[in-house]
Design a protein around this motif. Structure first.
Motif, PDB file in Angstrom:
ATOM      1  N   TRP A 125       0.865  -1.178   0.000  1.00 21.08           N
ATOM      2  CA  TRP A 125       0.000   0.000   0.000  1.00 21.08           C
ATOM      3  C   TRP A 125       0.904   1.231   0.000  1.00 21.08           C
ATOM      4  O   TRP A 125       1.200   1.803   1.032  1.00 21.08           O
ATOM      5  CB  TRP A 125      -0.885   0.017   1.242  1.00 21.08           C
ATOM      6  N   ASP A 128       5.448   2.816   1.809  1.00 23.81           N
ATOM      7  CA  ASP A 128       5.806   2.637   3.221  1.00 23.81           C
ATOM      8  C   ASP A 128       4.935   1.661   3.993  1.00 23.81           C
ATOM      9  O   ASP A 128       5.199   1.369   5.145  1.00 23.81           O
ATOM     10  CB  ASP A 128       5.791   3.991   3.922  1.00 23.81           C
ATOM     11  N   ARG A 129       3.899   1.094   3.398  1.00 21.45           N
ATOM     12  CA  ARG A 129       3.005   0.226   4.161  1.00 21.45           C
ATOM     13  C   ARG A 129       2.785  -1.108   3.462  1.00 21.45           C
ATOM     14  O   ARG A 129       2.478  -1.151   2.267  1.00 21.45           O
ATOM     15  CB  ARG A 129       1.666   0.938   4.347  1.00 21.45           C
ATOM     16  N   THR A 130       2.951  -2.184   4.233  1.00 18.12           N
ATOM     17  CA  THR A 130       2.643  -3.533   3.738  1.00 18.12           C
ATOM     18  C   THR A 130       1.841  -4.268   4.803  1.00 18.12           C
ATOM     19  O   THR A 130       1.948  -3.975   5.998  1.00 18.12           O
ATOM     20  CB  THR A 130       3.920  -4.346   3.430  1.00 18.12           C
ATOM     21  N   ASP A 131       1.051  -5.197   4.358  1.00 20.46           N
ATOM     22  CA  ASP A 131       0.315  -6.091   5.251  1.00 20.46           C
ATOM     23  C   ASP A 131       0.540  -7.514   4.764  1.00 20.46           C
ATOM     24  O   ASP A 131       0.835  -7.731   3.583  1.00 20.46           O
ATOM     25  CB  ASP A 131      -1.187  -5.791   5.236  1.00 20.46           C
TER      26      ASP A 131
END
Length: 153
Positions: A125, A128-131
């Motif tokens: 995402w 800077d953002r991962t899930d």
């Protein structure tokens, strides 16, 4: 001290004091190893999807942004279909509320005894953002389909 010689007579006198052991019939011969080998070989090679097949399926299924409508209808378990119908706030297949910018599928692990294979799926995402979540596939599913998804957080 002198040594005395006890003859055969002394030995025969001691025989009645020895216990009498029962005579056992001979043990049956074990089954030939060749006869048992086919059963073992059949158990060692269960049918089902391989790690490579599951990996290819998950990469195609998730694509770059998530499963297609066709995949959502035909390549997920009834449990996941019901869970998605009950959950209107997020996508149970992506563990998210919106479409990710990119998706990566990690290595597949297969547990033959459990009849299941799984891989960690990472959604990206922005920069800077991962899930992450884990997607499970039953080895005997026909057609191959996602059986369950467990969200990481």
């Amino acid at each position: 001290m002198t040594l005395k010689s006890y003859g055969l007579g002394a030995l025969l006198l001691a025989l009645p004091a020895l216990p009498v052991l029962p005579v056992m019939p001979p043990a049956p011969a074990p089954a030939p190893a060749a006869a048992a080998a086919p059963a073992v070989a059949a158990a060692a090679a269960p049918e089902g999807h391989t790690a490579e097949q599951i990996g290819r399926f998950l990469v195609r299924f998730y694509g770059a942004h998530g499963p297609s409508d066709h995949d959502r209808r035909h390549h997920i378990s009834e449990v996941l279909q019901d869970r998605q119908l009950a959950n209107t706030e997020s996508d149970v297949l992506l563990c998210a509320r919106s479409e990710p910018e990119d998706i990566g599928v990690g290595p597949v692990t297969v547990a033959q005894a459990a009849g299941i294979g799984w891989a960690t799926v990472t959604t990206h995402w922005g920069s800077d953002r991962t899930d992450t979540f884990t997607a499970y596939v039953r080895l005997d599913s026909k057609p191959i389909r996602v059986d369950d998804v467990i969200c990481a957080g």
